[in-house]
Design an enzyme around this catalytic site. Structure first.
Site, short mmCIF file in Angstrom:
data_model
loop_
_atom_site.label_atom_id
_atom_site.label_comp_id
_atom_site.label_asym_id
_atom_site.label_seq_id
_atom_site.Cartn_x
_atom_site.Cartn_y
_atom_site.Cartn_z
N GLY A 254 -3.47 32.81 8.47
CA GLY A 254 -3.90 32.48 9.27
C GLY A 254 -5.01 32.38 9.98
O GLY A 254 -6.02 31.54 10.13
N CYS B 27 3.40 3.47 -7.00
CA CYS B 27 2.36 4.32 -8.36
C CYS B 27 2.54 2.84 -9.09
O CYS B 27 3.85 2.18 -9.29
CB CYS B 27 3.35 5.36 -8.65
SG CYS B 27 2.08 5.62 -10.10
N CYS C 134 3.95 4.54 -12.55
CA CYS C 134 5.67 5.33 -12.92
C CYS C 134 6.87 4.48 -11.87
O CYS C 134 7.37 4.75 -12.02
CB CYS C 134 5.13 7.04 -13.14
SG CYS C 134 5.01 7.43 -11.20
N CYS D 97 0.23 7.54 -8.77
CA CYS D 97 -0.03 8.78 -8.60
C CYS D 97 -1.42 9.91 -8.39
O CYS D 97 -2.23 10.04 -9.56
CB CYS D 97 1.02 9.49 -9.49
SG CYS D 97 2.52 9.15 -9.15
N CYS E 20 3.12 12.24 -12.27
CA CYS E 20 3.98 10.86 -13.04
C CYS E 20 3.93 10.71 -14.25
O CYS E 20 4.67 10.17 -15.14
CB CYS E 20 1.95 10.38 -12.77
SG CYS E 20 2.21 9.27 -13.23
#
Lengths: 189, 289
Positions: free
Chosen positions: B29, B237, B240, B262, B268
């Protein structure tokens, strides 16, 4: 200079250094895993793994401290020829190479500052035993816990207690290496 | 074989970047400064990610590049071609087949494995930058773990909008120590930051590299009474039919027509190939595009 100092480096540096770094990175990212490296034949008493790490990470920008028996003409000449890293003392080095017993105690190495904890030394410590057993490790890079044979625990615990400051370790044994960043918590079994 | 050094960069540059990556992994980090190079593409096109990828690639790797989840956008295609040419690596569009995935602003829907590496392109690595423009001050704030200002910002979101309105680049705290910008991924992706793969972040213009080792604890900042919520468009979606993936809204005409698809194109396509059809989808055909 001995002719032998010219030999034993990478024969195809860009590709071999890339493979070696991938092993070093995997080891540092997953404390407790042991990686095997090849492609270099450093002069004794430097191990293959320590030699590969030196070739991969050292250059004229990284002062290196050679501790104990590793501070010998063969190793100095080999490091200087292949990496160009200046030989330095422990308080100014970016990397230190030596047997564990010769590298400790840790006070004296750069541990970074609170603003720049990255400005700390990396110690490449040669150990006699490196296997996935013994001390319990936990922390970033470890799912639950992992185990690794460590030369001792107190020094490493004291180093971890300074987080985010501290030094980071590579442990090397023959052609195998393991990483031990300052973020790793160490508990004896 | 190309006339470039392997992966474009010279060896000394790669060593410098590799050392920064190792320190980044050791202090998860924390943003490690590095001497970012000029790359043959403009800043903002992923120069940081490209430099990190160049430093970690090996010739045996299969590489995938996505831009907002899509494999077929300009940025993704050109970076993929760059590494095909300069590193000679194979490339793929399948998340599952990739060893190194360079991403701009998305995490793939499919969970990543331990042997994979995810490289993020980061525009502004400093999470506190829009609250405190001085680098000298933000550096001090990280050193002192002084993150109150970030909570004030999230609180002001709540007082103004009734909820935390930050929807992307949602700040996280790493291992209880450093507050980190996860790059402008949607906050939908934040829970996936705790993953099995190594995550590396490269900011070229801002000259910073940071990292998350696998399984590192990553907590999205929030309040007890306003807990973090990973949100997405409330829709399925249209291609899909997936209810759980992150969606892009696509404007279809000038009359307000729209569809949701997507954002992860590989995810997808794989679902459509498996026979899933959404509200506006047509049955999948190989190479239908």
């Amino acid at each position: 200079m001995q002719v032998s100092a010219l030999e034993g480096g990478f024969s195809d540096a860009p590709v071999q250094a890339a493979r070696a770094f991938r092993a070093a990175m995997s080891a540092m990212a997953r404390p407790g895993t042991i990686e095997t490296v090849t492609d270099a034949t450093p002069p004794a008493p430097l191990s293959v793994a320590a030699g590969v790490l030196a070739l991969t990470l050292l250059d004229p920008e990284t002062p290196v401290y050679l501790a104990g028996a590793l501070d010998c003409p063969q190793v100095r000449e080999w490091i200087t020829f292949h990496t160009g890293a200046p030989i330095a003392g422990r308080s100014t080095c970016a990397f230190a190479l030596g047997r564990w017993a010769d590298l400790v105690p840790l006070p004296g190495y750069r541990i970074g500052t609170s603003s720049y904890p990255d400005r700390s030394a990396t110690l490449i410590a040669e150990v006699d035993l490196l296997e996935p057993s013994g001390t319990t490790l936990s922390g970033p890079g470890i799912m639950g816990v992992s185990v690794l044979s460590l030369p001792e625990t107190e020094t490493i615990q004291a180093n971890h207690a300074q987080f985010p400051l501290g030094v980071d370790f590579f442990l090397t044994c023959g052609d195998r290496l393991a990483g031990l960043p300052r973020s790793t918590k160490v508990e004896a079994l | 074989m190309s006339d470039y050094n392997f992966a474009y960069l010279d060896e000394q540059t790669k060593r410098m970047i590799r050392r920064a990556i190792l320190k980044g992994l050791a202090v998860p980090g924390y943003q490690v400064p590095f001497a970012s190079r000029e790359m043959p593409m403009p800043y903002g096109w992923g120069t940081g990610g490209v430099q990190v990828s160049a430093a970690v690639l090996v010739p045996e790797d299969v590489m995938k590049v996505i831009d907002q989840g899509a494999d077929d956008t300009t940025n993704a295609v050109s970076i993929r071609k760059f590494f095909e040419k300069t590193a000679g690596v194979a490339t793929t569009e399948h998340t599952r087949d990739a060893d190194v995935i360079q991403t701009r602003h998305r995490i793939p829907e499919e969970p990543l494995r331990e042997d994979q590496i995810l490289v993020y392109q980061v525009p502004i690595p400093e999470p506190l930058r829009f609250l405190e423009p001085r680098e000298t001050e933000t550096r001090k704030m990280h050193a002192l773990e002084e993150y109150g200002l970030m909570h004030v910002k999230l609180y002001e979101d709540i007082s103004r909008h009734g909820a935390i309105s930050t929807a992307y680049a949602y700040p996280v705290k790493v291992e209880g120590r450093y507050v980190m910008d996860p790059s402008p991924i949607p906050k939908f992706d934040n829970p996936k930051l705790e993953m099995a793969a190594v995550q590396l972040f490269g900011a070229g213009r801002e000259q910073r590299i940071y990292a998350l080792p696998p399984y590192t604890q990553v907590v999205s900042l929030d309040f007890e009474d306003f807990p973090f919520e990973a949100s997405k468009a409330d829709h399925a979606c249209d291609l899909c039919g997936c209810n759980t993936s992150y969606l892009d809204e696509v404007i279809m005409d000038d009359a307000g027509g729209r569809m949701f698809v997507c954002s992860d194109t590989d995810f997808c396509r794989e679902r459509r190939a498996a026979g899933h059809v959404g509200a506006q989808g047509a049955p999948y055909e190989e190479d239908a595009a």
